[in-house]
Design a protein around this motif. Structure first.
Motif, PDB file in Angstrom:
ATOM      1  N   SER A   8      -8.288 -37.792 -43.010  1.00  0.00           N
ATOM      2  CA  SER A   8      -8.572 -38.648 -44.155  1.00  0.00           C
ATOM      3  C   SER A   8      -9.045 -40.023 -43.688  1.00  0.00           C
ATOM      4  O   SER A   8      -8.782 -40.435 -42.550  1.00  0.00           O
ATOM      5  CB  SER A   8      -7.360 -38.780 -45.071  1.00  0.00           C
ATOM      6  OG  SER A   8      -6.302 -39.423 -44.399  1.00  0.00           O
ATOM      7  N   ALA A  48     -11.069 -43.235 -51.604  1.00  0.00           N
ATOM      8  CA  ALA A  48     -10.226 -42.415 -50.732  1.00  0.00           C
ATOM      9  C   ALA A  48     -10.905 -41.084 -50.435  1.00  0.00           C
ATOM     10  O   ALA A  48     -11.421 -40.424 -51.333  1.00  0.00           O
ATOM     11  CB  ALA A  48      -8.872 -42.172 -51.392  1.00  0.00           C
ATOM     12  N   ASN A  52      -9.936 -37.599 -48.533  1.00  0.00           N
ATOM     13  CA  ASN A  52      -8.813 -36.875 -47.939  1.00  0.00           C
ATOM     14  C   ASN A  52      -9.200 -35.623 -47.180  1.00  0.00           C
ATOM     15  O   ASN A  52      -8.327 -34.895 -46.723  1.00  0.00           O
ATOM     16  CB  ASN A  52      -7.801 -36.535 -49.034  1.00  0.00           C
ATOM     17  CG  ASN A  52      -7.202 -37.780 -49.638  1.00  0.00           C
ATOM     18  OD1 ASN A  52      -6.898 -38.729 -48.932  1.00  0.00           O
ATOM     19  ND2 ASN A  52      -7.070 -37.802 -50.948  1.00  0.00           N
ATOM     20  N   ASP A  53     -10.480 -35.347 -47.042  1.00  0.00           N
ATOM     21  CA  ASP A  53     -10.963 -34.158 -46.341  1.00  0.00           C
ATOM     22  C   ASP A  53     -12.368 -34.469 -45.844  1.00  0.00           C
ATOM     23  O   ASP A  53     -13.301 -34.568 -46.631  1.00  0.00           O
ATOM     24  CB  ASP A  53     -10.970 -32.961 -47.301  1.00  0.00           C
ATOM     25  CG  ASP A  53     -11.549 -31.696 -46.697  1.00  0.00           C
ATOM     26  OD1 ASP A  53     -12.129 -31.737 -45.598  1.00  0.00           O
ATOM     27  OD2 ASP A  53     -11.442 -30.641 -47.352  1.00  0.00           O
TER      28      ASP A  53
END
Length: 142
Positions: free
Chosen positions: A75, A93, A95-96
């Motif tokens: 992340s 953000a 996250n992957d």
């Protein structure tokens, strides 16, 4: 008498040297390890009202032997963004990092810059073998 100013380019500067995120002890439970990777700066010299998007993608963290820690476990958090008065930059953000992911967006009303020092967090699955795991994170702006 006169002079001409021409529009410049949209560009990004990002660290190119190897960065160590730290170390953890191998565990029978999943853990995470994180660290900052160095200052990223977007410069927009196009002038006028413009927008831009900074993206990131990662490879898997691979050891010399054994299974890799996939980019889906990586992340990216931009953290605090320092920007000039002519741009509003916002962290997103991610996250992957398996695919190209938006990490910062900007809306500018003139020549501008925005800088941040992102934190990368890697989830380490349970029972991973001790070793040095390496990956590449590529950042771009458009």
């Amino acid at each position: 008498m006169s002079f001409t100013l021409t529009a410049g380019a949209l560009s990004i500067t990002a660290p190119t040297l190897s960065v160590a995120l730290g170390s953890e002890v191998s565990s029978t439970t999943a853990t995470s390890i994180s660290g900052t990777i160095g200052v990223v700066t977007v410069t927009d010299q196009r002038g006028g009202v413009t927008t831009w998007t900074t993206s990131a993608i990662a490879t898997a963290f691979t050891p010399l032997s054994g299974p890799a820690d996939p980019a889906s476990n990586v992340s990216y958090a931009a953290g605090t963004i320092t920007d000039s008065s002519t741009v509003e930059a916002t962290g997103v953000a991610a996250n992957d990092l398996t695919g190209v992911s938006t990490v910062v967006t900007g809306a500018s009303t003139g020549i501008s810059t925005a800088s941040w020092n992102p934190t990368i967090t890697v989830t380490v699955p349970a029972n991973f073998a001790p070793g040095v795991y390496t990956a590449t994170i590529t950042q771009s702006v458009a």
